[in-house]
Design an enzyme around this catalytic site. Structure first.
Site, short mmCIF file in Angstrom:
data_model
loop_
_atom_site.label_atom_id
_atom_site.label_comp_id
_atom_site.label_asym_id
_atom_site.label_seq_id
_atom_site.Cartn_x
_atom_site.Cartn_y
_atom_site.Cartn_z
N ASP A 1 2.36 -0.28 12.03
CA ASP A 1 2.22 -1.59 12.67
C ASP A 1 3.48 -2.44 12.57
OD1 ASP A 1 2.11 -1.97 9.95
OD2 ASP A 1 0.42 -3.36 9.98
N ARG B 1 1.11 -5.28 -5.52
CA ARG B 1 1.34 -6.49 -4.72
C ARG B 1 1.49 -7.62 -5.72
NH1 ARG B 1 -2.75 -3.82 -1.12
NH2 ARG B 1 -1.59 -3.24 0.73
N ARG C 1 -5.43 -1.99 9.13
CA ARG C 1 -5.37 -3.44 8.90
C ARG C 1 -5.69 -4.19 10.20
NH1 ARG C 1 -3.35 -5.99 4.29
NH2 ARG C 1 -2.33 -4.09 3.64
N ASP D 1 -0.22 2.41 8.69
CA ASP D 1 -0.72 1.65 9.85
C ASP D 1 0.17 1.74 11.09
OD1 ASP D 1 -2.63 0.82 8.02
OD2 ASP D 1 -1.68 -1.11 7.65
N ASP E 1 5.44 -4.75 6.20
CA ASP E 1 6.08 -6.03 6.54
C ASP E 1 6.00 -7.07 5.42
OD1 ASP E 1 3.42 -6.31 7.05
OD2 ASP E 1 3.65 -6.83 9.18
N THR F 1 4.19 2.67 5.85
CA THR F 1 2.79 2.26 5.90
C THR F 1 2.04 3.19 6.85
OG1 THR F 1 1.21 0.63 6.76
CG2 THR F 1 3.44 0.40 7.55
N GLY G 1 0.84 -1.21 0.00
CA GLY G 1 0.00 0.00 0.00
C GLY G 1 0.87 1.25 0.00
O1 F6P Z 1 -1.55 -1.19 4.96
C1 F6P Z 1 -2.16 -0.01 4.55
C2 F6P Z 1 -3.62 -0.22 4.31
O2 F6P Z 1 -4.18 1.02 3.90
C3 F6P Z 1 -4.42 -0.81 5.48
O3 F6P Z 1 -4.72 0.15 6.45
C4 F6P Z 1 -5.60 -1.38 4.77
O4 F6P Z 1 -6.15 -2.46 5.51
C5 F6P Z 1 -5.03 -1.87 3.47
O5 F6P Z 1 -3.82 -1.15 3.25
C6 F6P Z 1 -5.92 -1.67 2.28
O6 F6P Z 1 -5.32 -2.27 1.18
P1 F6P Z 1 -5.80 -2.04 -0.33
O7 F6P Z 1 -5.28 -0.70 -0.77
O8 F6P Z 1 -5.17 -3.16 -1.08
O9 F6P Z 1 -7.28 -2.05 -0.32
#
Ligand code: F6P
Length: 320
Positions: A129, A72, A171, A127, A103, A125, A11
């Site tokens: 986290d 990804r 997340r 998050d 991570d 990120t 992300g």
């Molecule tokens: O890890 C960053 C994040 O924005 C999280 O907070 C969220 O759960 C996830 O990515 C969303 O992912 P995507 O952009 O693939 O929907």
């Protein structure tokens, strides 16, 4: 070492561009050539790389997103995908790689190290986290964006004597939710790290606040809890207060990075290249007590980050 590359993965996070800029400029200042890889690990497989110079990173410091784009990649997880990536890295004469991401991206970085490519991770990120670091690039900007949105929700909530259930990202972690509960003066916060009961942890708080003369309420729910709609229905049924749900979603990932994110990203980006220049590999850059440090990636991935109990106590001490 003569040539390195940089990519962004997973992300996106505001501040990634500042980190790319720091990597590119530190490399160039040290006489290295530097390549930018488009679309993360996928770009290593597809060989979508280009040579970067000082101007490639002009005017990107203040921009959200990532100028290198991100992805990804499932293919990278396969032995064939990994081999294609390694072959392209070698064919381009790249001797070191900087991976900006979370991570999941560090697991990819570690795999490349095992395949003989010196790689350094930089934590990006929203998050926050990643256990080995106090701070991940993007967290502060996401907080400020969400904080502004919740302030706006509070205005309309107050006019209508309503309750607003606000779902924020994170997340499986509650760091964004907890920080905003203090910053926005929420009545209750639900984070995945703590068990909860709607009656005890929300309805009772609302009733206490009502007794003290309050007539509008903000409940912050981390996305890792899920069920925001269901929680809102329960609140409305048990309190008779009109309740609305707002899911802030991906807008938390965009926008111009704050000063904290620009400066942290710059410091971490410089450190990543210096580690490669010192012959290090399989390290992740981190921040501890405002100092830039680094950890072995495998060690970093095995660490667990818990919720900030001191901040949780602050929230409990000053709410309703
Ligand atoms: O890890 C960053 C994040 O924005 C999280 O907070 C969220 O759960 C996830 O990515 C969303 O992912 P995507 O952009 O693939 O929907």
């Amino acid at each position: 070492m003569k040539k390195i590359a940089v990519l962004t993965s997973g992300g996106d996070a505001p501040g990634m561009n500042a980190a790319i800029r720091a990597v590119v400029r530190t490399a160039l200042h040290n006489g290295l050539e530097v390549m930018g890889v488009y679309d993360g690990f996928k770009g290593l497989i597809k060989n979508t790389m280009y040579e970067m110079n000082y101007r490639s990173v002009s005017d990107c410091l203040n921009k959200g997103g990532t100028i290198l784009k991100t992805a990804r990649s499932k293919e990278f997880m396969t032995p064939e995908g990994l081999q294609k990536a390694v072959d392209n890295i070698k064919a381009n004469g790249i001797e070191g790689l900087v991976v900006l991401g979370g991570d999941g991206s560090f697991r990819g970085a570690s795999t490349l190290c095992e395949a003989g490519i010196p790689t350094i991770g930089v934590p990006c990120t929203i998050d926050n986290d990643i256990a080995c670091t106090d701070y991940t690039i993007g967290f502060d900007t996401a907080l400020n964006t969400a904080c502004e949105c919740i302030d706006k929700l509070k205005d309309t909530c107050s006019s209508h004597h309503r309750c607003s259930v606000v779902e924020v990202m994170g997340r499986h972690a509650g760091h964004i939710a907890l920080t905003l509960s203090v910053a926005n003066g929420a009545e209750a916060v639900l984070v995945p790290e703590k068990s909860f009961d709607v009656k005890e942890d929300i309805v009772d708080c609302i009733n206490e606040s009502l007794k003290k003369g309050k007539s509008h309420f903000v409940i912050i729910v981390a996305e890792g809890i899920g069920n925001s709609e269901k929680i809102a229905v329960q609140i409305e049924t048990l309190t008779d207060i009109e309740t609305r749900v707002a899911i802030l979603g991906h807008l938390q990932r965009g926008g111009s990075p704050t000063v904290t994110d620009r400066v942290t990203a710059s410091r971490m980006g410089v450190e990543a290249v210096e580690l490669l220049l010192r012959g290090e590999s399989n390290r992740v850059v981190a921040m501890k007590d405002n100092k830039i440090v680094n950890y072995d990636i495998s060690e970093a991935l095995s660490m667990k980050k818990s919720i900030d109990e001191e901040l949780y106590n602050v929230f409990e001490d000053i709410t309703y």
